[in-house]
Design a protein around this motif. Structure first.
Motif, PDB file in Angstrom:
ATOM      1  N   TYR A 252      22.956  44.000  39.914  1.00  0.00           N
ATOM      2  CA  TYR A 252      23.243  44.161  38.466  1.00  0.00           C
ATOM      3  C   TYR A 252      24.794  44.116  38.314  1.00  0.00           C
ATOM      4  N   ASN A 253      25.452  43.487  39.253  1.00  0.00           N
ATOM      5  CA  ASN A 253      27.061  43.428  38.805  1.00  0.00           C
ATOM      6  C   ASN A 253      27.711  44.688  38.579  1.00  0.00           C
ATOM      7  N   ASN A 254      27.105  45.948  39.108  1.00  0.00           N
ATOM      8  CA  ASN A 254      27.760  47.228  38.911  1.00  0.00           C
ATOM      9  C   ASN A 254      28.662  47.370  39.739  1.00  0.00           C
ATOM     10  N   THR A 255      29.999  46.928  39.484  1.00  0.00           N
ATOM     11  CA  THR A 255      31.211  46.698  40.581  1.00  0.00           C
ATOM     12  C   THR A 255      31.936  48.017  40.809  1.00  0.00           C
ATOM     13  N   PRO A 256      31.692  48.974  39.703  1.00  0.00           N
ATOM     14  CA  PRO A 256      32.385  50.272  39.974  1.00  0.00           C
ATOM     15  C   PRO A 256      31.381  51.225  41.182  1.00  0.00           C
ATOM     16  N   VAL A 257      30.183  51.030  41.075  1.00  0.00           N
ATOM     17  CA  VAL A 257      29.244  51.547  41.888  1.00  0.00           C
ATOM     18  C   VAL A 257      29.502  51.152  43.453  1.00  0.00           C
TER      19      VAL A 257
END
Length: 290
Positions: A252-257
């Motif tokens: 989901y392109n959730n780079t921080p996670v």
């Protein structure tokens, strides 16, 4: 007649200055300060460069999020917020704990098998000739090369993940133990046999202690290989699990996670490696001194 020199009332006497360390202790204190200050300084420098890079606008926040967003993601996946518990209903510490359990089971089995095979291959020539090419072949394979085969054989539950970590951890221990056993001085073995020691006594009292330092090094390498294979092991049905969290967040392109998961894997790996180093110092205190 005694020749011991006597101090006269006019001779200078060196007295310890309160609050000031003796000269012999100063180098050790300085070394300890450097040991703490250098890693801390490099961390602060890294965070500063990271913040400057994120603020420059060269890349979007999806690619390079600022440290503050990664910190917010860390808080979100570690607590319950807006009715959501952690990530996918599991907190960060729980994801990490599940992955560490998989590593403990998989790497533990691989390490145990590696020690046994290493002792056999180091002491029995035909066993080494039979198995060493296969272990070398296995050592050169990346984990993803046989993970799909493990899924076909074992399904998508815990079995292929644990097996992958076991297979990844096995070769470093087997190779290091074999090399260490083969390097045991023949004179020690012959002396033990001359004193009436059986083959098992020689292995237990001479070969195993002599090979222990290199075996512990192989165990450290095996744990590192298992950690590097963690995300691969949790590619399929990896949630809950820290590697599965990283893979799912990347979808989901959730780079921080993703960065939170990577940092959690790295920090826990550093802690475990430090514990293994401590174990090595306790188990083989003579290493580096003889």
């Amino acid at each position: 007649m005694s020749t011991t020199p006597r101090l006269s009332p006019t001779d200078p006497v060196s007295l310890p200055v309160p609050g000031k360390a003796p000269a012999s202790r100063r180098p050790r204190v300085a070394a300890r300060v450097r040991h703490v200050a250098l890693p801390l300084g490099s961390l602060l420098l890294f965070l500063l460069l990271w913040q400057l890079l994120a603020a420059s606008g060269t890349w979007s926040e999806t690619l390079v999020p600022p440290p503050s967003k990664v910190w917010d993601a860390f808080i979100d996946v570690s607590t319950t917020h807006d009715g959501t518990r952690g990530y996918n209903g599991t907190t960060l510490i729980e994801h990490l704990g599940i992955s560490l359990r998989r590593i403990a089971l998989g790497a533990g089995m691989g390490i145990a098998a590696g020690v046994v095979f290493g002792l056999l291959m180091g002491t029995v020539g035909w066993v080494r000739s039979l198995f060493e090419p296969w272990i070398t072949f296995l050592r050169t394979l990346p984990p993803l090369a046989y993970f799909s085969l493990l899924i076909i054989w074992l399904g998508i539950n815990e079995e292929p993940k644990v097996t992958l970590l076991a297979v990844a951890a096995f070769p470093p221990v087997a190779v290091s133990t074999t090399t260490a056993v083969a390097a045991v001085p023949k004179s020690l073995i012959e002396a033990a046999r001359a004193l009436g020691a059986s083959r098992w006594d020689v292995v237990r009292d001479v070969v195993a202690p002599s090979a222990l330092p290199e075996t512990l090094t192989g165990i450290r390498l095996a744990v590192g290989v298992a950690y590097s294979s963690l995300v691969a092991a949790e590619l399929v049905n990896g949630l809950p699990g820290i590697g599965g969290m990283v893979k799912d967040a990347a979808n989901y392109n959730n780079t921080p996670v993703v960065l939170v998961g990577i940092i959690a894997i790295g920090v826990s790996g550093l802690i475990i490696d430090g514990l293994l180093l401590r174990l090595e110092r306790v188990a083989v205190p003579w290493r580096g001194r003889a």
